[in-house]
Design a protein around this motif. Structure first.
Motif, short mmCIF file in Angstrom:
data_model
loop_
_atom_site.label_atom_id
_atom_site.label_comp_id
_atom_site.label_asym_id
_atom_site.label_seq_id
_atom_site.Cartn_x
_atom_site.Cartn_y
_atom_site.Cartn_z
N GLU A 1 0.64 -0.99 -0.03
CA GLU A 1 -0.01 0.13 0.06
C GLU A 1 0.87 1.27 -0.03
O GLU A 1 0.61 2.55 -0.52
N ASN B 1 2.21 1.49 -3.42
CA ASN B 1 1.07 2.14 -4.26
C ASN B 1 1.02 3.52 -4.10
O ASN B 1 0.69 4.13 -5.17
N GLU C 1 -2.84 -3.27 -6.11
CA GLU C 1 -4.11 -3.19 -5.22
C GLU C 1 -4.76 -4.26 -5.13
O GLU C 1 -5.28 -4.80 -4.14
#
Length: 689
Positions: free
Chosen positions: A473, A476, A531
């Protein structure tokens, strides 16, 4: 009669002769002698039925007529009512003749010279003999004073004798009794004679042809004025029953021997809870002899089990007549057994298997498994806690067993809420953080008679997985904020330069713009994969997607962009699959791959869709350079490309592989029929047509 001569003989014959219609036994022709013997005129008899004259004896006479019509010519004694209304005992010879291809019944009447009493006895005997015809029963009579023994024909048949060939003495009967049974039969007859009681016995006989048979005999002693009496009885062949009984005994013996050798405990109980049978395995388990167990009440053997699961399950079998399986802890010896109980003779048959060692082995495995396994009852009291993870989280199982989860974790609202949900009957999983350890916990309620009686929980350490998700995450967010924002700024500056500069410098600036677009697109795809990988499968939301519409749209777009490529499509409308909004990018990557890695001149791409049950299969085949066999397994890995031109990074097919797996499907590459590559995608059908 068609012939006058034979008609005259029929009319003037001294024998009493009549011809009858077969179905009704009506008189069709009667000679004078027949009519005179019954005090009738010939005309008075013609048209009447022979059975009408028999009155109450009509049913027995009807049976005799049926036998005669079946070809069994014989004599039948009966009482017929004559023209004066008087009953006369007569003998009827019944036979058949054929006249003009028609079967006719013929009766010849003979007056019976015996008195009424003798006639009644003779008639009764014949009726009895007729009733016994076709059965395995014979009737006998023994005059004790004269030693005269009378056997019916059925009795002679039973012993293998021809009619009227029995010698007629007790000795002749006795020698046909099996030698091993003879003394027993004679003693039973003597006892009946002395006590005046019913004689009854089962014994073996030896027939005239040497065959041995089993019979059952019964007789009554009747007193007479002139002597010690006579015995009248019946003998029935019971060989079949005896053979069945012997086979059953052998089967029970074999079963008993088998049961005795089995390591499992076998026992039966009646409806009063009394043990009617048990094998040595149960005796050893109870440390008592078999003789002391059989006949005892079950609850005397297991007093601590009265009112528990053993009684509950056994009652269930008796009430429903259905077998049940359950586990039972012996109140002594700390043994766990698996019991199979079946309905048996108004009671129960049970097979009890000691599974203590199996349980111990299973618990050892659980103790060595990196999980926490626990069970608490309907009140939240911990009944069992084990697993290798206990030491890692600092839990001593002895501190929890016997404690309520609501008190043990009173300060952790998340644990309390989860326990309440499970006790309400909900199966679910959730993440729980204890210190620096993250546990993924699965709750499964256990039902008994429709009610939650306990809850099983399993917790696994997912700390590292959680950290990886957090890293992805974070990665990302860098792609989203830093890389994409940076590419946007670079593109804007490059576009300004492209507008201001000329010639080669303008082209250089446009190249920067193009690479910005390409890098941005790749970055977005990487973000989608990140994701997807960071999202647990259970949280990845799928929905019905019209895959037919996506394929048609993508093929139209490619057809416009590459007019030199031939596209052949066999995709029915309205097919839906389990996927999400990224399915269009997935299919677009596979279709584009067939074009980007082949020379487009003369290229043909064939797309077909087929539904097979719950599976939708999509085949995208080309006639290009194909994929070598040694690379078919690795073509979807990062850094690998599928075709010969080696111009791409291979990330597109990696993206395809990741997403198809998330959709619950699979993808592979094969050789096409035209020598190129064929990508096969299988997805879950969502009911489209």
């Amino acid at each position: 009669m068609p012939d006058s001569f034979y008609k005259q003989v029929f009319e003037t014959a001294s024998a009493s002769i009549a011809i009858h219609e077969p179905g009704t036994a009506r008189f069709e022709a009667v000679n004078q002698a027949y009519a005179s013997a019954l005090n009738y005129t010939q005309s008075a008899l013609e048209g009447r039925s022979l059975c009408d004259l028999a009155g109450q004896e009509a049913s027995s006479l009807g049976v005799a007529i049926e036998r005669a019509l079946d070809g069994d010519s014989h004599t039948f004694e009966t009482a017929l009512t004559d023209g004066d209304g008087v009953k006369r005992w007569v003998a009827l010879d019944l036979d058949t003749i054929t006249v003009d291809d028609q079967l006719q019944l013929v009766s010849t009447l003979r007056s019976d010279p015996v008195d009424d009493g003798e006639a009644t006895d003779s008639l009764s005997e014949r009726r009895l003999e007729m009733a016994l015809t076709g059965t395995n029963t014979g009737v006998w009579e023994w005059d004790v004073g004269t030693d005269e023994v009378i056997w019916t024909e059925s009795m002679e048949r039973l012993f293998g004798l021809a009619p009227s060939t029995f010698d007629g003495t007790f000795e002749a009967f006795s020698k046909r009794v099996h030698p091993e049974d003879r003394s027993t039969v004679e003693s039973a007859i003597e006892a009946a004679l002395e006590d005046g009681e019913m004689f009854e016995s089962e014994y073996r006989i030896t027939r005239e042809d040497g065959e041995q048979r089993w019979v059952h005999a019964r007789a009554e002693l009747q007193d007479t004025v002139s002597g010690p009496g006579r015995m009248i009885g019946m003998v029935t062949d019971i060989t079949g029953r005896k053979q069945n009984e012997q086979a059953l005994r052998q089967q029970e013996q074999h079963y008993g021997e088998l049961v005795e050798r089995l390591p499992d405990a076998h026992y039966t109980i009646d409806s009063q809870w009394r043990v009617t049978f048990c094998n040595e395995a149960l005796a050893e388990r109870l440390e008592q002899p078999v003789s002391e167990i059989q006949g005892e009440l079950l609850w005397d053997l297991f007093p601590e089990s009265k009112g528990g699961i053993l009684e509950q399950k056994f009652n269930q079998v008796m009430e429903t007549g259905e077998p049940v399986d359950f586990e039972f802890h012996y109140p002594f010896g700390d043994k766990l057994v698996s019991i199979q109980a079946y309905p048996y003779n108004d009671g129960i048959a049970a097979v009890s298997t000691d599974v203590s060692d199996q349980q111990e082995a299973l618990l050892s495995i659980l103790d060595a498994t990196p999980v926490i396994l626990y069970r608490f009852d309907s009140d939240g009291v911990f009944q069992e806690v084990r697993g290798e993870m206990l030491s890692k989280v600092g839990i001593d199982p002895d501190d929890l067993i016997g404690e309520r989860i609501f008190e043990a974790y009173a300060g952790n609202e998340e644990v309390i809420t989860a326990a309440e949900r499970a006790l309400e009957g909900e199966s679910f999983r959730y993440n729980l953080t204890l210190g620096d350890i993250t546990l993924e916990t699965h709750y499964k309620p256990v039902y008994t008679d429709g009610k939650v009686t306990s809850v099983i929980g399993v917790s696994m350490d997912v700390t590292e997985l959680q950290r990886q998700r957090e890293r992805m995450e974070f990665f990302n967010s860098i792609l989203r904020h830093d890389v994409l924002n940076g590419m946007t700024v670079i593109k804007m500056r490059a576009e300004l330069l492209a507008d201001e500069l000329e010639d080669d410098h303008a082209q250089y600036a446009q190249t920067i713009v193009d690479w910005c677009d390409t890098t941005t697109e790749v970055t977005k795809r990487v973000r989608r994969v990140v994701e997807t990988l960071a999202t647990p499968s259970k949280e990845h939301q799928l929905e019905p997607i019209d895959v037919s519409a996506i394929l048609h749209r993508k093929l139209r777009e490619l057809g416009t962009a590459f007019p030199e490529v031939a596209f052949e499509t066999a995709v029915p409308d309205g097919t839906r699959v389990q996927a999400d909004e990224l399915l269009a990018d997935v299919l677009g990557n596979v279709l584009s791959n067939s074009i980007e890695h082949n020379e487009t001149t003369g290229l043909r791409v064939e797309t077909a869709l087929e539904i097979t049950g719950d599976t939708v299969q999509i085949r995208i085949a080309d006639n290009g350079s194909g994929v070598p066999d040694e690379r078919k397994e690795s073509v979807f890995r990062r850094g690998e490309t599928s075709h010969a031109k080696e111009t791409g990074s291979g990330f597109g097919l990696f993206f395809v592989d990741v997403m198809i797996e998330k959709y619950g499907g699979n993808v592979r590459v094969e050789d096409s029929d035209t020598g190129g590559a064929c990508f096969v995608i299988e997805l879950v059908n969502e009911g489209g047509y």
